[in-house]
Design a protein around this motif. Structure first.
Motif, PDB file in Angstrom:
ATOM      1  N   ARG A  21       0.848  -1.189   0.000  1.00 40.54           N
ATOM      2  CA  ARG A  21       0.000   0.000   0.000  1.00 40.54           C
ATOM      3  C   ARG A  21       0.880   1.235   0.000  1.00 40.54           C
ATOM      4  O   ARG A  21       2.005   1.203   0.486  1.00 40.54           O
ATOM      5  N   VAL A  22       0.362   2.349  -0.527  1.00 40.17           N
ATOM      6  CA  VAL A  22       1.134   3.591  -0.596  1.00 40.17           C
ATOM      7  C   VAL A  22       0.766   4.472   0.589  1.00 40.17           C
ATOM      8  O   VAL A  22      -0.410   4.718   0.854  1.00 40.17           O
ATOM      9  N   ILE A  23       1.785   4.938   1.311  1.00 35.87           N
ATOM     10  CA  ILE A  23       1.601   5.762   2.500  1.00 35.87           C
ATOM     11  C   ILE A  23       2.025   7.188   2.181  1.00 35.87           C
ATOM     12  O   ILE A  23       3.055   7.403   1.540  1.00 35.87           O
ATOM     13  N   ALA A  24       1.219   8.158   2.626  1.00 32.26           N
ATOM     14  CA  ALA A  24       1.530   9.572   2.384  1.00 32.26           C
ATOM     15  C   ALA A  24       1.209  10.376   3.630  1.00 32.26           C
ATOM     16  O   ALA A  24       0.456   9.931   4.502  1.00 32.26           O
ATOM     17  N   ALA A  25       1.783  11.578   3.700  1.00 31.97           N
ATOM     18  CA  ALA A  25       1.502  12.477   4.825  1.00 31.97           C
ATOM     19  C   ALA A  25       0.064  12.990   4.713  1.00 31.97           C
ATOM     20  O   ALA A  25      -0.499  13.071   3.627  1.00 31.97           O
ATOM     21  N   GLN A  26      -0.506  13.326   5.833  1.00 33.76           N
ATOM     22  CA  GLN A  26      -1.863  13.852   5.873  1.00 33.76           C
ATOM     23  C   GLN A  26      -1.906  15.237   5.238  1.00 33.76           C
ATOM     24  O   GLN A  26      -1.071  16.085   5.547  1.00 33.76           O
ATOM     25  N   ALA A  27      -2.861  15.463   4.347  1.00 34.72           N
ATOM     26  CA  ALA A  27      -2.992  16.754   3.667  1.00 34.72           C
ATOM     27  C   ALA A  27      -3.741  17.756   4.538  1.00 34.72           C
ATOM     28  O   ALA A  27      -4.476  17.386   5.454  1.00 34.72           O
ATOM     29  N   GLY A  28      -3.539  19.032   4.272  1.00 36.85           N
ATOM     30  CA  GLY A  28      -4.313  20.089   4.917  1.00 36.85           C
ATOM     31  C   GLY A  28      -3.768  20.551   6.251  1.00 36.85           C
ATOM     32  O   GLY A  28      -4.527  21.057   7.069  1.00 36.85           O
ATOM     33  N   LYS A  29      -2.468  20.378   6.501  1.00 33.80           N
ATOM     34  CA  LYS A  29      -1.920  20.755   7.796  1.00 33.80           C
ATOM     35  C   LYS A  29      -0.799  21.779   7.716  1.00 33.80           C
ATOM     36  O   LYS A  29      -0.060  21.956   8.669  1.00 33.80           O
ATOM     37  N   ARG A  30      -0.626  22.444   6.595  1.00 27.21           N
ATOM     38  CA  ARG A  30       0.495  23.360   6.425  1.00 27.21           C
ATOM     39  C   ARG A  30       0.255  24.713   7.096  1.00 27.21           C
ATOM     40  O   ARG A  30       1.148  25.263   7.698  1.00 27.21           O
ATOM     41  N   HIS A  31      -0.937  25.267   6.923  1.00 24.65           N
ATOM     42  CA  HIS A  31      -1.220  26.581   7.498  1.00 24.65           C
ATOM     43  C   HIS A  31      -2.720  26.692   7.738  1.00 24.65           C
ATOM     44  O   HIS A  31      -3.486  25.831   7.335  1.00 24.65           O
ATOM     45  N   GLY A  32      -3.122  27.766   8.435  1.00 24.85           N
ATOM     46  CA  GLY A  32      -4.547  27.963   8.708  1.00 24.85           C
ATOM     47  C   GLY A  32      -5.090  27.013   9.751  1.00 24.85           C
ATOM     48  O   GLY A  32      -6.259  26.638   9.697  1.00 24.85           O
ATOM     49  N   MET A  33      -4.248  26.618  10.699  1.00 21.91           N
ATOM     50  CA  MET A  33      -4.696  25.635  11.682  1.00 21.91           C
ATOM     51  C   MET A  33      -5.642  26.228  12.719  1.00 21.91           C
ATOM     52  O   MET A  33      -6.334  25.496  13.412  1.00 21.91           O
ATOM     53  N   ILE A  34      -5.680  27.547  12.824  1.00 16.60           N
ATOM     54  CA  ILE A  34      -6.591  28.188  13.774  1.00 16.60           C
ATOM     55  C   ILE A  34      -8.048  27.916  13.384  1.00 16.60           C
ATOM     56  O   ILE A  34      -8.910  27.719  14.238  1.00 16.60           O
ATOM     57  N   LYS A  35      -8.300  27.858  12.085  1.00 20.03           N
ATOM     58  CA  LYS A  35      -9.661  27.611  11.600  1.00 20.03           C
ATOM     59  C   LYS A  35     -10.104  26.167  11.812  1.00 20.03           C
ATOM     60  O   LYS A  35     -11.287  25.878  11.843  1.00 20.03           O
ATOM     61  N   ARG A  36      -9.155  25.257  11.869  1.00 14.17           N
ATOM     62  CA  ARG A  36      -9.481  23.836  11.941  1.00 14.17           C
ATOM     63  C   ARG A  36      -9.973  23.469  13.339  1.00 14.17           C
ATOM     64  O   ARG A  36      -9.545  24.043  14.327  1.00 14.17           O
ATOM     65  N   ARG A  45      -3.046  13.606  12.419  1.00 19.30           N
ATOM     66  CA  ARG A  45      -1.672  13.330  12.829  1.00 19.30           C
ATOM     67  C   ARG A  45      -1.085  12.204  11.982  1.00 19.30           C
ATOM     68  O   ARG A  45      -1.797  11.307  11.558  1.00 19.30           O
ATOM     69  N   GLY A  46       0.215  12.253  11.817  1.00 21.20           N
ATOM     70  CA  GLY A  46       0.906  11.134  11.185  1.00 21.20           C
ATOM     71  C   GLY A  46       0.657  11.004   9.694  1.00 21.20           C
ATOM     72  O   GLY A  46       0.588  11.991   8.972  1.00 21.20           O
ATOM     73  N   THR A  47       0.502   9.765   9.244  1.00 18.59           N
ATOM     74  CA  THR A  47       0.365   9.477   7.824  1.00 18.59           C
ATOM     75  C   THR A  47      -0.960   8.788   7.550  1.00 18.59           C
ATOM     76  O   THR A  47      -1.662   8.390   8.479  1.00 18.59           O
ATOM     77  N   GLN A  48      -1.270   8.638   6.266  1.00 16.75           N
ATOM     78  CA  GLN A  48      -2.475   7.928   5.884  1.00 16.75           C
ATOM     79  C   GLN A  48      -2.179   7.033   4.697  1.00 16.75           C
ATOM     80  O   GLN A  48      -1.193   7.240   3.985  1.00 16.75           O
ATOM     81  N   VAL A  49      -3.013   6.034   4.494  1.00 17.50           N
ATOM     82  CA  VAL A  49      -2.872   5.127   3.358  1.00 17.50           C
ATOM     83  C   VAL A  49      -3.720   5.675   2.228  1.00 17.50           C
ATOM     84  O   VAL A  49      -4.878   6.051   2.429  1.00 17.50           O
ATOM     85  N   LEU A  50      -3.146   5.746   1.027  1.00 16.05           N
ATOM     86  CA  LEU A  50      -3.868   6.271  -0.119  1.00 16.05           C
ATOM     87  C   LEU A  50      -4.984   5.325  -0.539  1.00 16.05           C
ATOM     88  O   LEU A  50      -4.902   4.113  -0.328  1.00 16.05           O
ATOM     89  N   SER A  51      -6.017   5.883  -1.164  1.00 17.47           N
ATOM     90  CA  SER A  51      -7.113   5.073  -1.673  1.00 17.47           C
ATOM     91  C   SER A  51      -6.625   4.253  -2.864  1.00 17.47           C
ATOM     92  O   SER A  51      -5.600   4.565  -3.472  1.00 17.47           O
ATOM     93  N   LYS A  52      -7.355   3.225  -3.222  1.00 18.95           N
ATOM     94  CA  LYS A  52      -6.960   2.323  -4.309  1.00 18.95           C
ATOM     95  C   LYS A  52      -6.751   3.055  -5.642  1.00 18.95           C
ATOM     96  O   LYS A  52      -5.747   2.822  -6.304  1.00 18.95           O
ATOM     97  N   PRO A  53      -7.671   3.945  -6.070  1.00 19.81           N
ATOM     98  CA  PRO A  53      -7.442   4.638  -7.342  1.00 19.81           C
ATOM     99  C   PRO A  53      -6.200   5.540  -7.320  1.00 19.81           C
ATOM    100  O   PRO A  53      -5.442   5.569  -8.295  1.00 19.81           O
ATOM    101  N   ASP A  54      -5.982   6.245  -6.208  1.00 24.93           N
ATOM    102  CA  ASP A  54      -4.800   7.099  -6.095  1.00 24.93           C
ATOM    103  C   ASP A  54      -3.527   6.254  -6.060  1.00 24.93           C
ATOM    104  O   ASP A  54      -2.511   6.617  -6.649  1.00 24.93           O
TER     105      ASP A  54
END
Length: 67
Positions: A21-36, A45-54
């Protein structure tokens, strides 16, 4: 036939697990964390496993030898 090249950007961003399986960093954590929400920040946190099509796109076109 010449060898196919691995995309340098993919080398840096993705890793293939022992199960293939392909592992990648979690998206959407670079900036603007106050809004989240705190829930989003915890879950992202950490990493996530990509979906089958990706995963198919990454393996076939970007990293042909990472199988």
């Amino acid at each position: 036939m010449p060898k196919m090249k691995t995309k340098s950007s993919a080398k840096k961003r993705f890793k293939v697990s022992a199960n293939g399986r392909v592992i990648a960093a979690q998206a959407g954590k670079r900036h603007g964390m106050i809004k989240r929400t705190n829930k989003f920040i915890r879950k992202a946190r950490g990493t996530q496993v990509l979906s089958k099509p990706d995963e198919k796109i990454v393996k076939r076109t970007m990293m042909p030898y990472a199988r």
